[in-house]
Scaffold this motif. Structure first.
Motif, PDB file in Angstrom:
ATOM      1  N   ARG A 196       0.863  -1.184   0.000  1.00  0.00           N
ATOM      2  CA  ARG A 196       0.000   0.000   0.000  1.00  0.00           C
ATOM      3  C   ARG A 196       0.894   1.228   0.000  1.00  0.00           C
ATOM      4  NH1 ARG A 196      -2.432   1.198   4.760  1.00  0.00           N
ATOM      5  NH2 ARG A 196      -0.846   0.048   5.899  1.00  0.00           N
ATOM      6  N   PHE A 197       0.295   2.356  -0.348  1.00  0.00           N
ATOM      7  CA  PHE A 197       1.040   3.615  -0.331  1.00  0.00           C
ATOM      8  C   PHE A 197       0.214   4.661   0.392  1.00  0.00           C
ATOM      9  CE2 PHE A 197       2.845   1.255  -3.835  1.00  0.00           C
ATOM     10  CZ  PHE A 197       4.204   1.452  -3.630  1.00  0.00           C
ATOM     11  N   SER A 198       0.899   5.587   1.060  1.00  0.00           N
ATOM     12  CA  SER A 198       0.174   6.596   1.827  1.00  0.00           C
ATOM     13  C   SER A 198       1.043   7.836   1.974  1.00  0.00           C
ATOM     14  CB  SER A 198      -0.158   6.031   3.216  1.00  0.00           C
ATOM     15  OG  SER A 198      -0.640   7.057   4.057  1.00  0.00           O
ATOM     16  N   THR A 199       0.384   8.981   2.153  1.00  0.00           N
ATOM     17  CA  THR A 199       1.133  10.208   2.458  1.00  0.00           C
ATOM     18  C   THR A 199       1.153  10.460   3.972  1.00  0.00           C
ATOM     19  OG1 THR A 199      -0.888  11.468   2.103  1.00  0.00           O
ATOM     20  CG2 THR A 199       0.676  11.382   0.254  1.00  0.00           C
ATOM     21  N   ASP A 200       0.482   9.594   4.718  1.00  0.00           N
ATOM     22  CA  ASP A 200       0.361   9.813   6.160  1.00  0.00           C
ATOM     23  C   ASP A 200       1.314   8.881   6.912  1.00  0.00           C
ATOM     24  OD1 ASP A 200      -0.341  10.256   8.740  1.00  0.00           O
ATOM     25  OD2 ASP A 200      -2.467   9.708   8.512  1.00  0.00           O
ATOM     26  N   ILE A 201       2.302   9.457   7.549  1.00  0.00           N
ATOM     27  CA  ILE A 201       3.310   8.642   8.246  1.00  0.00           C
ATOM     28  C   ILE A 201       2.688   7.801   9.367  1.00  0.00           C
ATOM     29  CG2 ILE A 201       3.983  10.452   9.889  1.00  0.00           C
ATOM     30  CD1 ILE A 201       6.836   8.776   8.429  1.00  0.00           C
ATOM     31  N   ALA A 202       1.532   8.209   9.857  1.00  0.00           N
ATOM     32  CA  ALA A 202       0.860   7.418  10.910  1.00  0.00           C
ATOM     33  C   ALA A 202       0.519   6.025  10.385  1.00  0.00           C
ATOM     34  CB  ALA A 202      -0.401   8.138  11.384  1.00  0.00           C
ATOM     35  N   ASP A 203       0.398   5.891   9.067  1.00  0.00           N
ATOM     36  CA  ASP A 203       0.104   4.573   8.486  1.00  0.00           C
ATOM     37  C   ASP A 203       1.295   3.607   8.597  1.00  0.00           C
ATOM     38  OD1 ASP A 203      -2.520   5.054   7.833  1.00  0.00           O
ATOM     39  OD2 ASP A 203      -2.029   5.915   5.876  1.00  0.00           O
ATOM     40  N   ALA A 204       2.434   4.140   9.026  1.00  0.00           N
ATOM     41  CA  ALA A 204       3.615   3.282   9.212  1.00  0.00           C
ATOM     42  C   ALA A 204       3.647   2.690  10.619  1.00  0.00           C
ATOM     43  CB  ALA A 204       4.888   4.082   8.961  1.00  0.00           C
ATOM     44  N   ALA A 205       2.707   3.121  11.465  1.00  0.00           N
ATOM     45  CA  ALA A 205       2.817   2.842  12.907  1.00  0.00           C
ATOM     46  C   ALA A 205       2.888   1.357  13.268  1.00  0.00           C
ATOM     47  CB  ALA A 205       1.666   3.506  13.655  1.00  0.00           C
ATOM     48  N   ASP A 206       2.209   0.485  12.506  1.00  0.00           N
ATOM     49  CA  ASP A 206       2.240  -0.913  12.961  1.00  0.00           C
ATOM     50  C   ASP A 206       3.364  -1.731  12.311  1.00  0.00           C
ATOM     51  OD1 ASP A 206       1.234  -1.228  10.472  1.00  0.00           O
ATOM     52  OD2 ASP A 206      -0.308  -2.710  11.040  1.00  0.00           O
ATOM     53  N   ALA A 207       4.265  -1.062  11.608  1.00  0.00           N
ATOM     54  CA  ALA A 207       5.383  -1.795  11.003  1.00  0.00           C
ATOM     55  C   ALA A 207       6.417  -2.172  12.064  1.00  0.00           C
ATOM     56  CB  ALA A 207       6.034  -0.968   9.906  1.00  0.00           C
ATOM     57  N   GLU A 208       7.061  -3.325  11.850  1.00  0.00           N
ATOM     58  CA  GLU A 208       8.143  -3.752  12.749  1.00  0.00           C
ATOM     59  C   GLU A 208       9.482  -3.175  12.293  1.00  0.00           C
ATOM     60  OE1 GLU A 208       7.327  -8.375  13.109  1.00  0.00           O
ATOM     61  OE2 GLU A 208       6.445  -7.470  11.322  1.00  0.00           O
ATOM     62  N   VAL A 209       9.574  -2.945  10.978  1.00  0.00           N
ATOM     63  CA  VAL A 209      10.824  -2.425  10.405  1.00  0.00           C
ATOM     64  C   VAL A 209      10.481  -1.223   9.527  1.00  0.00           C
ATOM     65  CG1 VAL A 209      12.860  -2.988   9.024  1.00  0.00           C
ATOM     66  CG2 VAL A 209      11.697  -4.796  10.284  1.00  0.00           C
ATOM     67  N   HIS A 210      11.216  -0.131   9.723  1.00  0.00           N
ATOM     68  CA  HIS A 210      10.981   1.089   8.942  1.00  0.00           C
ATOM     69  C   HIS A 210      12.248   1.418   8.152  1.00  0.00           C
ATOM     70  CE1 HIS A 210       7.413   2.038  11.435  1.00  0.00           C
ATOM     71  NE2 HIS A 210       8.125   1.500  12.399  1.00  0.00           N
ATOM     72  N   PHE A 211      12.160   1.383   6.848  1.00  0.00           N
ATOM     73  CA  PHE A 211      13.314   1.765   6.033  1.00  0.00           C
ATOM     74  C   PHE A 211      13.222   3.252   5.682  1.00  0.00           C
ATOM     75  CE2 PHE A 211      13.298  -2.810   5.125  1.00  0.00           C
ATOM     76  CZ  PHE A 211      14.648  -3.103   5.266  1.00  0.00           C
ATOM     77  N   ILE A 212      14.291   3.965   5.898  1.00  0.00           N
ATOM     78  CA  ILE A 212      14.344   5.371   5.484  1.00  0.00           C
ATOM     79  C   ILE A 212      15.094   5.426   4.160  1.00  0.00           C
ATOM     80  CG2 ILE A 212      15.223   7.671   6.065  1.00  0.00           C
ATOM     81  CD1 ILE A 212      14.500   7.143   8.895  1.00  0.00           C
ATOM     82  N   ALA A 213      14.357   5.819   3.120  1.00  0.00           N
ATOM     83  CA  ALA A 213      14.922   5.764   1.766  1.00  0.00           C
ATOM     84  C   ALA A 213      14.755   7.107   1.049  1.00  0.00           C
ATOM     85  CB  ALA A 213      14.230   4.647   0.973  1.00  0.00           C
ATOM     86  N   VAL A 214      14.806   8.180   1.813  1.00  0.00           N
ATOM     87  CA  VAL A 214      14.643   9.506   1.202  1.00  0.00           C
ATOM     88  C   VAL A 214      15.960   9.959   0.561  1.00  0.00           C
ATOM     89  CG1 VAL A 214      12.767  10.214   2.747  1.00  0.00           C
ATOM     90  CG2 VAL A 214      15.143  10.625   3.416  1.00  0.00           C
ATOM     91  N   GLY A 215      15.882  10.980  -0.266  1.00  0.00           N
ATOM     92  CA  GLY A 215      17.050  11.461  -1.002  1.00  0.00           C
ATOM     93  C   GLY A 215      17.987  12.291  -0.126  1.00  0.00           C
ATOM     94  N   THR A 216      19.278  12.274  -0.509  1.00  0.00           N
ATOM     95  CA  THR A 216      20.266  13.138   0.146  1.00  0.00           C
ATOM     96  C   THR A 216      21.011  13.898  -0.952  1.00  0.00           C
ATOM     97  OG1 THR A 216      21.790  11.248   0.175  1.00  0.00           O
ATOM     98  CG2 THR A 216      20.585  11.702   2.202  1.00  0.00           C
ATOM     99  N   PRO A 217      20.330  14.865  -1.572  1.00  0.00           N
ATOM    100  CA  PRO A 217      20.943  15.572  -2.698  1.00  0.00           C
ATOM    101  C   PRO A 217      22.098  16.465  -2.244  1.00  0.00           C
ATOM    102  CG  PRO A 217      18.878  16.639  -2.065  1.00  0.00           C
ATOM    103  CD  PRO A 217      19.002  15.396  -1.225  1.00  0.00           C
ATOM    104  N   GLN A 218      22.813  17.013  -3.217  1.00  0.00           N
ATOM    105  CA  GLN A 218      23.872  17.976  -2.882  1.00  0.00           C
ATOM    106  C   GLN A 218      23.203  19.244  -2.341  1.00  0.00           C
ATOM    107  OE1 GLN A 218      26.681  18.473  -6.083  1.00  0.00           O
ATOM    108  NE2 GLN A 218      27.650  20.251  -5.140  1.00  0.00           N
ATOM    109  N   ALA A 219      23.717  19.757  -1.228  1.00  0.00           N
ATOM    110  CA  ALA A 219      23.126  20.969  -0.637  1.00  0.00           C
ATOM    111  C   ALA A 219      23.411  22.170  -1.544  1.00  0.00           C
ATOM    112  CB  ALA A 219      23.715  21.202   0.746  1.00  0.00           C
TER     113      ALA A 219
END
Ligand code: UGA
Length: 433
Positions: free
Chosen positions: A65-88
């Protein structure tokens, strides 16, 4: 396992889909509503071979599933952070705004015993900082750093069948949880390196720094080859037979681009300077300079081939993405060359099988077509800038009928010069006589 993937760009969307394909129950989270709507409708927001299939099959099972609401991640056991780290902006350093924002947004939703796993490429020291923050804000959760080595164009395969797994962990439990996540790969015998946070972070940036160095090394040899009348492709074949060197990533040409290698070597340099060890990786500045010089060499060669000026001359640029099998134009050498030639007054018509939309969004001043035939029509010069299969397979006789003048600059050293010359073409490239 119940998994959340925060950040659904090239990395996160593939990771979320692949984890669901492995049988986990996954929610992908992103702040970009458009992206989430597309993914929820099983339409990938970017071109990546194999992704449409696993996205469709996993969403159909209800496990993805996909969601824009981080609260929907609440029941996960594992959370992967996969956001970008562009050049500042205005700096070589990585911009960690998205990592910090995703992490802080997640904190209030962490269940007891949850594992937060960083996948984003970050400066060494970031995981330790986040682990300290976690210990204070959510002491019953843990942190691991698990860098990603996927290549665009092969992202699905690289995620499902990685050539190695690297875990940076603070305790044994994190390792045990990650082993469950990656059970299929581990059972298939994938090497797994379990180490500390700092080493895991450094593995990622040093791998990309090594690859960038390899490419710039062969591009430096191509400059020497040009001056000496030697052939850099034969040179690469010959040194590549030495197993210690290896032939891969020794393709000389227009240079490396994309959302990873260029910004990662700059961020590495910036971080090394902060650590007081700038001189240890000072060579990466040279790697970057050699790489950017390749783009200039292509532009200069185009000017030379057109007798000193490209002004109002028709130039077909074949390829806009930073590499084939991708629609990504971030820091793309091909797009950069097209823009520079346009800036010199050339009548550029650029084409790409997948990247025209992204290129146009960044550089609306360029003229584009999705048809190779149109791009070639009446051209005074053809520049092969990204080695898509269909450009490598061009028939010199057929292509010769479309252009104004049979003149081609092979920016990737992928054409057979003898075959093209036999069809009446003037062929030039970097580092080949
Ligand atoms: C790169 C790494 O290869 C991945 O292992 C890593 O996970 C990823 O960055 C990342 O940090 O996320 P990618 O950016 O998809 O993957 O692209 P590469 O296949 O590494 O190619 C990078 C650039 O180098 C392209 O522009 C390509 O055309 C160029 N290149 C590659 C050359 O000019 N010559 C070569 O011989 C090979």
């Amino acid at each position: 396992m119940r998994i959340s993937v925060i950040g659904c760009g090239y990395l996160g969307a593939v990771h979320a889909s692949a984890m669901a394909a492995l049988g986990h129950t996954v929610v992908g989270i992103d702040v970009d509503e458009r992206k989430i709507a597309q993914l929820a409708a099983a339409r990938p927001p970017f071109f990546e071979p194999g992704l449409p299939e696993i996205l469709a099959s996993s969403t159909a099972t209800g496990r993805l599933r996909f969601s824009t609401d981080i609260a929907d991640a609440a029941d996960a056991e594992v959370h992967f952070i996969a956001v970008g780290t562009p050049q500042a902006p205005g700096s070589n350093a990585a911009d960690l705004t998205h990592v910090d924002a995703a992490f802080e947004a997640l904190l209030p939703h962490l269940a007891d015993g949850a594992l937060v796993v960083g996948k984003s490429t970050v400066p060494v020291g970031t995981a330790a900082r986040l682990a300290a923050r976690l210990a204070e804000a959510a002491p019953h959760a843990a942190l691991a750093w698990n860098p990603e080595f996927l290549r665009e164009g092969y992202a699905v395969k690289d995620t499902l069948e990685p050539d190695r797994l690297v875990y940076g962990v603070g305790d044994d439990r994190a390792q045990h949880v990650l082993d469950q996540v990656y059970r299929a790969a581990i059972e298939a015998g994938t090497p797994r390196i379990v180490t500390d946070y700092a080493t895991a972070e450094l593995v990622k940036v040093s791998a990309n720094a090594f690859l960038a160095t390899k490419i710039s090394f062969i591009n430096a040899m191509s400059e020497i080859a040009d001056a000496a009348g030697a052939d850099v492709t034969a040179l690469a074949d010959a040194i590549g037979h030495d197993a210690r060197i290896g032939r891969r990533f020794l393709n000389a040409g227009i240079g490396f681009g994309g959302g990873c290698l260029p910004k990662d070597i700059r961020a590495f340099t910036a971080r090394a300077e902060e650590l007081g060890r700038g001189e240890a990786v000072a060579f990466l500045r040279e790697v970057d300079a050699i790489n950017l010089r390749q783009r200039q060499r292509v532009v200069d060669l185009a000017v030379e081939l057109l007798g000193g000026s490209v002004h109002e001359r028709r130039i077909a640029v074949l390829g806009l993405s930073f590499k084939p099998e991708s629609d990504d134009v971030r820091d793309s050498p091909a797009l950069d060359v097209a823009v520079q030639l346009r800036g010199l007054g050339a009548d550029v018509l650029a084409t790409d099988p997948e990247a025209v939309g992204n290129a146009r969004a960044r550089h609306p001043q360029l003229a584009y077509t999705t048809s190779t035939e149109d791009a070639l029509r009446d051209a005074d010069l053809v520049v092969l800038a990204t080695e898509w299969r269909e450009y490598r397979a061009l028939d010199p006789v057929e292509a010769g009928r479309r252009v104004g003048v049979r003149r081609i600059l092979d920016g990737r050293n992928v054409l057979d010069p003898a075959a093209w010359r036999a069809a009446g073409w003037e062929v030039r490239s970097l580092g080949r006589p």
